[in-house]
Design an enzyme around this catalytic site. Structure first.
Site, PDB file in Angstrom:
ATOM      1  N   SER A 188      26.206  66.520  36.327  1.00  0.00           N
ATOM      2  CA  SER A 188      27.672  65.868  36.440  1.00  0.00           C
ATOM      3  C   SER A 188      28.116  65.262  35.151  1.00  0.00           C
ATOM      4  CB  SER A 188      27.545  64.649  37.801  1.00  0.00           C
ATOM      5  OG  SER A 188      26.393  63.536  37.206  1.00  0.00           O
ATOM      6  N   ASP A 189      29.259  65.093  35.066  1.00  0.00           N
ATOM      7  CA  ASP A 189      29.828  64.011  34.031  1.00  0.00           C
ATOM      8  C   ASP A 189      29.309  62.863  34.389  1.00  0.00           C
ATOM      9  OD1 ASP A 189      30.922  62.753  31.942  1.00  0.00           O
ATOM     10  OD2 ASP A 189      32.800  63.709  32.024  1.00  0.00           O
ATOM     11  N   TRP A 190      29.022  61.765  33.501  1.00  0.00           N
ATOM     12  CA  TRP A 190      28.317  60.520  33.597  1.00  0.00           C
ATOM     13  C   TRP A 190      29.144  59.810  34.763  1.00  0.00           C
ATOM     14  CZ3 TRP A 190      25.723  63.748  31.345  1.00  0.00           C
ATOM     15  CH2 TRP A 190      24.620  63.309  30.649  1.00  0.00           C
TER      16      TRP A 190
END
Length: 755
Positions: free
Chosen positions: A227-229
């Protein structure tokens, strides 16, 4: 780390491996022999944070080389430049203990206002995909995993964590997934990073169709999806969709949610095991060699590569290169405080930055040229503007050549927000115009993360160098180009429009009420401008040189039903060595969909000494001619005429040859909802149906011509309506039987529909 049987891990341990153990690290399980690995930004320099972690570039990071960002690499049109950046990043990442580097970004520049455009390569998916593939291959050959991002349709910063990108399937496939597909299938990146946004209402982190059906089943991806953060909303839903690793950590809540979901039957343990296996494979692939890189050599590399990324937009009266001017005035705050990177998660703590003014003075001293400097404008104090401008204009009247450094302040271009305008700040525009009015020669050097409007001052100046953001070697690169130590070879990777209103996304970007409509469809960037014949200031692919080239001898060979190849001869007819970008486009209207006027199909950059001639050969695979067929849900090359064009840019065709391709030979699927025209055009069903319909259409007179009003009206009607209107005169059972025997027929309609 030795391979660990999954059954040796408890459900809690397995669930913990699927969420970060820290802000930049995976979870370690020492008692089971599982190590943690480190992930870190960014695409053009290693942003290793050991203290004060964040993903917005707010806190300190370890010193690292700031190489040219993607906006510059895109303008290089060079796989070699992209690969050298990947190789250098791998050396520095390993030395800093980084196992996975979060890049490259391959999202499409659908609007010039997108705040993160400096992290992306181009408005064209082929150019983006080819450069990103070279980058990933080199990075991973150096022992560091890549993370191609942001998957998918993450093309704006406004409401990026909640907005739904509402996009049709053909546009998604041809434009916004194409670069990802190339990187995944050709370079096998260690990870693919999902984006924050929704796609057609479904969060990217929970998008099973994209993360599993497309990425894994269609493209054969075997790496880890991360995932993106902070992009994951529901950890169980994301895991079921195909997202393996949720970042950042610690993820105690997410771990508990997964365990509870398994025990409640919402997630199977087999799904957990598959994701854990991919995360463990990522950990196993991590290297441990931390040999110190040669940072001085990397700084020289940053200079060398930056030189190849600059685009010479305009050069009248032979203004550039500067030979031996008696006096040179440099104006602009960016000459002493250069803009060389964007803000946000990719912001690098550079090991050293070349100052343009100092580099210019070094060149000028060798030529006996006197250099003076005026600040001209201030990015942070409007009260000074008038005095600074007046002093610069007075000095400009006395100089033989004036070089103005202008551009967009970092406060206007960063992760987290989009730009509000195309124009340069008003103070800079006024400065350029007033200086150009009194200067004997005026040159503008631009530093900006996305294209800017040139309209308020373009015709007033003699030359324009578009540097975009060039990394820490920008000062040397610009000076070398100004004085002719290097020859400009950059080409625009995005169109510079005349007005914001002319852009294809003007009415839809950045959306409203939680949705952004991709109303331009496949007509992104130059595809739009060329198709509607809209004038632009500078087209995609534009770039000047200090030498001249002659392009001749285009030959195109058909290599199969859906493939071709070409050769063309390039000759350097000038007196300086240079690099030329051969741009190949394909134009066609074959198939049942609206095609752009032309589409980039292949390119290569080649070095030529003065007088040297090279024959360049390029292959055109089936994707160069294909469109995404929505009913068939596949790429299709239609039978028809295709024009292979060699362009100076997307607007100027130098040479072209037409070829006929047999295509894939796929007939469109038929159903009782298909209109009569589609039935008649079908190669198998058409002749038989025409024979059956001829007596009905004649009605005692001659059979109507296909172009007659009567036949055109019939052709537009769905077949089930024709069956009803003919009252049984056309045999419905026969028609269904015919439909089911046709290749690519869609026998989903019930026979009862014609009753």
């Amino acid at each position: 780390m030795a391979n660990i049987p999954l059954d040796a891990l408890s459900l809690e341990q397995k669930a913990s491996l699927l969420t970060g153990g820290g802000f930049w690290s995976t979870t370690a399980i020492p008692e089971a022999g599982v190590d943690a690995i480190v992930l870190s930004d960014g695409p053009h320099g290693v942003r290793r944070q050991k203290h004060g972690t964040d993903h917005l570039g707010l806190h300190h990071s370890e010193p690292a080389t700031c190489l040219p960002p993607a906006v510059a690499v895109g303008s290089s049109w060079s796989e070699d430049v992209a690969a050298k950046i990947g190789t250098a990043l791998a050396r520095e990442a390993r030395a800093l203990g980084v196992d996975v580097l979060l890049g490259p970004g391959v999202n499409i520049k659908r609007s010039p206002l997108a705040g993160r455009n400096f992290e992306y390569f181009s408005e064209d998916p082929l150019l983006s995909g080819v450069l990103a593939t070279a980058y990933v291959r080199a990075l991973q050959a150096g022992g560091v995993g890549a993370s191609v991002k942001h998957f998918a349709a993450n093309d704006q910063e406004t409401d990026r964590m909640v907005v739904s990108a509402d996009i049709d399937e053909r546009t998604l496939r041809e434009i916004h997934l194409s670069a990802f597909e190339r990187v995944v299938t050709d370079a096998e990146p260690a990870t693919v990073m999902c984006s924050y946004n929704k796609i057609n209402g479904v969060p990217a982190s929970e998008h099973h169709r994209l993360l599993t059906d497309v990425l894994r089943t269609e493209w054969g991806y075997t790496g880890a999806v991360i995932s993106d953060w902070g992009a994951v909303r529901s950890r169980p839903a994301a895991l079921n969709a195909g997202l393996d690793l949720s970042m950042p950590g610690p993820g105690h809540y997410a771990t508990r949610a997964l365990v509870d979901a398994v025990r409640a039957g919402h997630v199977t343990e087999a799904t957990v095991d598959r994701a854990v296996a991919r995360v463990l494979a990522l950990v196993d692939a991590a290297g441990h060699d931390a040999a110190a890189p040669d940072l001085d050599a990397h700084h020289e590399l940053a200079r060398e590569l930056a030189t190849e990324c600059v685009v010479l937009l305009r050069n009248t009266r032979g203004t550039l290169p500067l030979e031996r001017p008696s006096s040179l005035l440099v104006i602009g705050e960016f000459a002493t405080v250069p803009r060389y990177q964007g803000g946000g998660s990719s912001h690098v703590n550079a090991t050293g930055v070349d100052i343009p003014l100092e580099c210019i003075r070094a060149h000028a001293a060798a030529r006996g040229t006197a250099v003076t400097y005026e600040r001209g404008f201030a990015t942070d104090d409007e009260e000074e503007e008038a005095a600074l401008r007046e002093a610069a204009v007075r000095a400009a009247a006395e100089a033989e050549v004036v070089v103005v450094f202008a551009g967009t302040p970092e406060a206007e271009e960063s992760e987290g927000f989009d730009r509000e305008r195309l124009e340069l700040p008003a103070s800079q525009v006024r400065l350029i115009r007033e200086v150009a009015a009194v200067a004997a020669r005026a040159v503008v050097v631009l530093a900006n993360g996305g294209v800017v409007s040139l309209e308020d001052w373009h015709d007033d100046v003699d030359a324009i160098l578009e540097g975009f953001l060039l990394g820490q070697g920008s000062g040397t690169a610009i000076a070398d180009l100004l004085f002719g130590q290097a020859n400009p070879s950059g080409r625009l990777a995005e169109t510079i429009p005349l007005r914001l209103k002319d852009t294809p996304t003007y009415l839809s970007f950045p959306g409203e009420q939680g949705h952004v409509r991709y109303s331009e469809g496949v007509m992104v960037g130059y595809r739009h401008y060329e198709t509607v014949d809209a004038p632009v200031r500078y087209p995609f692919g534009h770039g000047l040189s200090y030498t001249d080239y002659d392009i001749t001898g285009l030959r195109v060979q058909v290599d199969g039903p859906a493939e071709a190849s070409l050769t063309v001869t390039v000759r350097n007819t000038g007196s300086r060595a240079g690099k030329y970008v051969v741009q190949v486009y394909v134009a066609t209207q074959a198939g049942p969909v609206r095609r752009p006027e032309r589409t980039l199909a292949a390119f290569t950059k080649t070095h030529l000494e003065p007088g040297q001639e090279k024959e360049v050969r390029l292959g055109l695979d089936r994707r160069a001619f294909a469109y995404w067929d929505v009913p068939l849900s596949r790429w299709v090359v239609a039978e028809g005429t295709y024009v292979v064009q060699v362009g100076e840019n997307a607007s100027t065709v130098l040479l072209e040859r037409s070829v006929h391709l047999d295509g894939d030979g796929i007939a469109p699927p038929l159903s009782l909802q298909s209109n009569v025209g589609d039935w008649l055009a079908h190669p198998v069903a058409g002749p038989q149906l025409r024979a059956r319909m001829a007596p009905l259409m004649a009605q005692g007179g001659p059979e109507p011509d296909d172009d007659s009003d009567e036949m055109r009206m019939v052709a537009s009607m769905p077949m089930n309506q024709i069956l009803n209107l003919t009252g049984g005169a056309l045999d419905g059972d026969w028609l269904v039987s015919l439909m089911n025997t046709c290749p690519s027929a869609d026998p989903t309609e019930e026979e009862s529909e014609h009753s």
